[in-house]
Design an enzyme around this catalytic site. Structure first.
Site, mmCIF file in Angstrom:
data_model
loop_
_atom_site.group_PDB
_atom_site.id
_atom_site.type_symbol
_atom_site.label_atom_id
_atom_site.label_comp_id
_atom_site.label_asym_id
_atom_site.label_seq_id
_atom_site.Cartn_x
_atom_site.Cartn_y
_atom_site.Cartn_z
ATOM 1 N N TYR A 21 -42.716 2.128 -30.068
ATOM 2 C CA TYR A 21 -41.472 1.496 -30.544
ATOM 3 C C TYR A 21 -41.465 1.285 -32.060
ATOM 4 O O TYR A 21 -40.552 1.760 -32.745
ATOM 5 C CB TYR A 21 -41.219 0.172 -29.823
ATOM 6 C CG TYR A 21 -40.711 0.324 -28.413
ATOM 7 C CD1 TYR A 21 -39.443 0.836 -28.147
ATOM 8 C CD2 TYR A 21 -41.494 -0.059 -27.329
ATOM 9 C CE1 TYR A 21 -38.973 0.967 -26.855
ATOM 10 C CE2 TYR A 21 -41.035 0.079 -26.023
ATOM 11 C CZ TYR A 21 -39.774 0.588 -25.788
ATOM 12 O OH TYR A 21 -39.312 0.721 -24.501
ATOM 13 N N LYS A 66 -41.416 7.869 -22.281
ATOM 14 C CA LYS A 66 -42.351 7.792 -23.396
ATOM 15 C C LYS A 66 -43.532 6.907 -22.987
ATOM 16 O O LYS A 66 -43.385 6.051 -22.100
ATOM 17 C CB LYS A 66 -41.640 7.264 -24.652
ATOM 18 C CG LYS A 66 -41.062 5.846 -24.535
ATOM 19 C CD LYS A 66 -42.070 4.814 -24.920
ATOM 20 C CE LYS A 66 -41.624 3.430 -24.536
ATOM 21 N NZ LYS A 66 -42.763 2.536 -24.296
#
Length: 362
Positions: free
Chosen positions: A218, A134
């Protein structure tokens, strides 16, 4: 005495990586299921070197089979350290010939975000399953192109959201789904660290830099899995305390997400300060994780005193083993390409909000 036909079938089976079974009625080619999948790491920076390679020594269902690097000295170092055969070491120029290597089942793309789409698509065209770190890519369009390529070539695409495999995080997801503490009303999520580097891809717009696509994923992803919902609007502000370093991209991003039903998530991500907290307030209680996105030691507590402190030996090893099993058993991935795309759709909206200096719909 074996017939020529039977001999040729045996030879073909061996070349295809198949086992050959004979019965009184027919000669049958039976696919030989691998017990462990061979993984090739593309990009040998910190995350591959210090985290993924050691984790692959702990995995049960996959192993380090090869590497792709543009640095000959790194290739030689990894070859010796991990006992890799020459045929499993690739450069970026000859990467596509990995299609002819049965040792390698999975390509793990660990490059700057601007390169994720290219190498994921090339891996898919080579017939290899794809694991991609990611953020998935720098745009929704690139994310979709990766998904399409993997679907077309009948390979799986997993995004490196290791927390989806982490047991305390999975408990948070379960709380949201079952509404254990009632309906989620507010989420607060913060992730950041002080980055002293002055010339890194994270500070370069052309390489996919900026905190939003990196640490920002996140709190964004946490807001989504903590509510089990997709945000419908966002208001965001970008800032920097070191403009001499963060000339092209933001150092810190604050963003407020709005969800269907009225829940909100106040999120912050930064390369300028340390933060690692997730707080979820519900109609009948609350729960929190602190740290919530550490490489180890994720733990927390609930309003009624329950401890969220399940421990696993290694997050990256758990992630890769789960994804390997999903490939071998042809089951659903915990974090497929669609999960990465949903985050990038919000990331694009965050940047629109910053540019337009107003609340925007997602």
């Amino acid at each position: 005495m074996i017939s020529r036909r039977s001999f040729m079938q045996r030879a073909a089976a061996g070349m295809a990586g198949l086992s050959f079974a004979e019965s009184a009625f027919s000669n049958i080619l039976v696919p030989q299921k691998k017990e462990r999948l061979g993984v090739a790491l593309v990009g040998l920076g910190y995350y591959s070197t210090d985290l993924l390679a050691p984790a692959l020594q702990l995995t049960q269902h996959c192993y380090l089979a090869g590497i792709v690097t543009g640095t000959p000295s790194k290739a030689e170092e990894w070859k010796k350290q991990h006992n890799l055969p020459d045929k499993n070491i690739y450069s970026y120029d000859n990467f596509d010939t990995v299609a002819n290597n049965p040792d390698i089942d999975v390509i793990y793309v660990v490059l700057p975000p601007s390169m994720h789409a290219e190498y994921s698509i090339r891996a898919a065209k080579a017939g290899k399953h794809v694991w991609c770190e990611k953020p998935m890519a720098v745009s929704v369009a690139e994310c979709q192109s990766m998904i399409d390529a993997c679907n077309k070539n009948k390979v799986k695409l997993a995004i490196g959201y290791r927390l989806h495999h982490e047991p305390n995080t999975q408990q948070i997801m379960k709380f949201a789904k079952e509404q254990t503490y009632g309906k989620v009303t507010k989420v607060e999520a913060k992730a950041g660290y002080f980055d002293p580097r002055t010339d890194h891809w994270k500070q370069k717009k052309s390489m996919g830099g900026g905190v939003m696509g990196d640490m920002g994923v996140y709190p964004l992803n946490a807001a989504r899995y903590s509510t089990g919902l997709e945000p419908i609007a966002v208001t965001a502000q970008a800032s920097t305390t070191r403009p001499e370093i963060y000339k092209e991209v933001e150092e810190t991003m604050n963003f407020l997400l709005e969800f269907p039903g009225g829940a909100t998530a106040q999120c912050e991500a930064s390369f300028g300060k340390s933060m690692n907290d997730l707080m979820v307030t519900c109609s009948k209680g609350w729960y929190k994780l602190s740290p919530f996105q550490a490489y180890s030691g994720v733990n927390g507590v609930t309003s009624d005193g329950k401890k969220l402190n399940a421990v696993i030996p290694n997050e990256q090893a758990r992630q890769m083993d789960d994804d390997a099993l999903a490939i071998m058993n042809n089951t659903k991935l915990l974090a497929p390409g669609e999960e990465g795309l949903r985050d990038i759709r919000v990331v694009e909206a965050v940047y629109r909000s910053v540019a337009q200096k107003k609340r925007v719909m997602i």
